[in-house]
Scaffold this motif. Structure first.
Motif, mmCIF file in Angstrom:
data_model
loop_
_atom_site.group_PDB
_atom_site.id
_atom_site.type_symbol
_atom_site.label_atom_id
_atom_site.label_comp_id
_atom_site.label_asym_id
_atom_site.label_seq_id
_atom_site.Cartn_x
_atom_site.Cartn_y
_atom_site.Cartn_z
ATOM 1 N N ASP A 69 -79.415 18.926 -5.091
ATOM 2 C CA ASP A 69 -78.446 20.114 -5.052
ATOM 3 C C ASP A 69 -78.521 21.097 -4.688
ATOM 4 N N SER A 70 -79.540 21.774 -5.219
ATOM 5 C CA SER A 70 -80.152 23.102 -5.077
ATOM 6 C C SER A 70 -80.718 23.389 -3.555
ATOM 7 N N PHE A 71 -80.941 22.047 -2.894
ATOM 8 C CA PHE A 71 -81.384 21.960 -1.044
ATOM 9 C C PHE A 71 -79.855 21.637 -0.740
ATOM 10 N N LEU A 72 -79.474 21.242 -1.191
ATOM 11 C CA LEU A 72 -77.759 21.353 -0.203
ATOM 12 C C LEU A 72 -77.682 22.507 -0.671
ATOM 13 N N LEU A 73 -77.178 23.620 -1.143
ATOM 14 C CA LEU A 73 -76.819 24.829 -1.427
ATOM 15 C C LEU A 73 -77.204 25.457 -0.799
ATOM 16 N N GLU A 74 -78.728 25.581 -1.041
ATOM 17 C CA GLU A 74 -79.536 26.532 0.212
ATOM 18 C C GLU A 74 -79.522 26.639 1.670
ATOM 19 N N ASP A 79 -78.183 21.575 9.300
ATOM 20 C CA ASP A 79 -78.581 19.933 9.587
ATOM 21 C C ASP A 79 -79.401 19.475 8.825
ATOM 22 N N ILE A 80 -79.027 18.592 8.732
ATOM 23 C CA ILE A 80 -79.879 17.964 7.176
ATOM 24 C C ILE A 80 -79.695 16.046 7.490
ATOM 25 N N LEU A 81 -81.176 15.743 7.332
ATOM 26 C CA LEU A 81 -81.321 14.436 7.557
ATOM 27 C C LEU A 81 -81.980 13.999 6.412
ATOM 28 N N PHE A 82 -82.125 13.144 5.080
ATOM 29 C CA PHE A 82 -81.733 12.573 3.878
ATOM 30 C C PHE A 82 -83.096 11.117 5.133
ATOM 31 N N ASP A 83 -84.339 11.661 4.077
ATOM 32 C CA ASP A 83 -85.330 10.981 4.237
ATOM 33 C C ASP A 83 -85.551 10.088 2.928
ATOM 34 N N GLY A 84 -85.406 8.811 2.780
ATOM 35 C CA GLY A 84 -86.008 7.813 1.591
ATOM 36 C C GLY A 84 -84.734 8.834 0.337
ATOM 37 N N PHE A 85 -83.694 9.311 -0.008
ATOM 38 C CA PHE A 85 -83.179 9.988 -1.036
ATOM 39 C C PHE A 85 -81.288 10.038 -0.026
ATOM 40 N N LEU A 99 -71.962 16.745 -2.330
ATOM 41 C CA LEU A 99 -72.350 16.622 -0.686
ATOM 42 C C LEU A 99 -70.388 17.372 -0.863
ATOM 43 N N ALA A 100 -70.133 16.668 -1.826
ATOM 44 C CA ALA A 100 -68.215 17.193 -1.467
ATOM 45 C C ALA A 100 -67.742 18.242 -1.924
ATOM 46 N N GLN A 101 -68.592 18.692 -3.047
ATOM 47 C CA GLN A 101 -68.428 19.751 -3.919
ATOM 48 C C GLN A 101 -68.445 21.360 -2.747
ATOM 49 N N LEU A 102 -69.521 20.944 -1.384
ATOM 50 C CA LEU A 102 -70.084 21.433 -0.733
ATOM 51 C C LEU A 102 -68.374 21.438 0.834
#
Ligand SMILES: [Zn+2]
Length: 222
Positions: A69-74, A79-85, A99-102
């Motif tokens: 969550d703090s990573f998503l906010l920062e 553009d983000i690539l989710f690797d293994g999560f 993500l919806a919260q953002l």
């Protein structure tokens, strides 16, 4: 753009994640990296994480969610690539909510696919350089001289967990925990299966084609 990459061990996910983040200038979210970073910073959360790891326990999901969550906010403008999560359904649902919260969603969830026989072959063919950490594979990414690192001429080694018994166990865990993501992302209409046969450029080409198609569509609808 938020892209997710999942697939069994040995499918070449780490390599593609690296290539994609460079090609599309994305930031990469790997929960393993997030945990390691907190530990190395000795943050309050990092100290908790260290205790779990030292005892050989899995780090509880709520700690991972907090870091994600703090990573998503920062990185909400990137553009983000989710690797293994996410690696299981609970994590996938949690990510969806965060993500919806953002006001964001995942654009494409790629599953890299390879026959079990090929996966086992790739994992047993895998070698790494103990000095610089580069990964080689005698079929998909061979060093210029057999058994020797291209960069520093050090003799290549094999990871201890790249043996057939451990590999089979890791594949079973993947099937039980992570493969249910296929139906989940199908139901959200964002699932894409990628054939992971061939060398890294060929696989990157297949993924890029889908990403470019998605970007074109987005431009047209805006
Ligand atoms: Zn090396």
């Amino acid at each position: 753009m938020r892209i997710l990459l999942f697939g069994p061990p040995g499918v070449g996910k780490g390599t593609q994640a690296q290539l994609l983040t460079e090609k599309y200038d994305m930031v990469r979210l790997s929960s393993g990296d997030l945990l390691r970073e907190e530990v190395s910073l000795s943050s309050p959360i990092g100290k908790k994480v260290e205790q779990f790891l030292r005892k050989g326990h899995l780090v509880p999901d709520d700690i991972i969610y907090e870091l994600v969550d703090s990573f998503l906010l920062e990185n909400k403008e990137s553009d983000i690539l989710f690797d293994g999560f996410p690696r299981n359904l609970n994590q996938a649902r949690s990510l969806e909510k965060s993500l919806a919260q953002l006001g964001q969603t995942i654009d494409i969830a790629f599953e890299m696919y390879l026959d079990e026989e090929d996966l086992i072959k790739r994992l047993t063919d895998r070698r790494y350089c103990p000095k610089c950490g580069r990964i080689y594979n005698s079929t998909t990414n061979p060093p210029k001289t057999e058994g020797i690192c291209d960069v520093d001429r050090v003799k290549l080694s094999r990871r201890e967990d790249d043996n057939p018994d451990v590999i089979k166990r890791r594949l079973t865990i993947y099937k039980d925990e992570t493969r249910p993501l296929v139906n989940y992302y199908k139901s959200l209409n964002i699932y894409r299966r990628i054939d992971a046969k061939g060398n890294q450029e060929e696989v990157l080409g297949r993924i890029s084609e889908a990403v470019n198609g998605h970007i074109d569509n987005k431009c047209r609808s805006n």
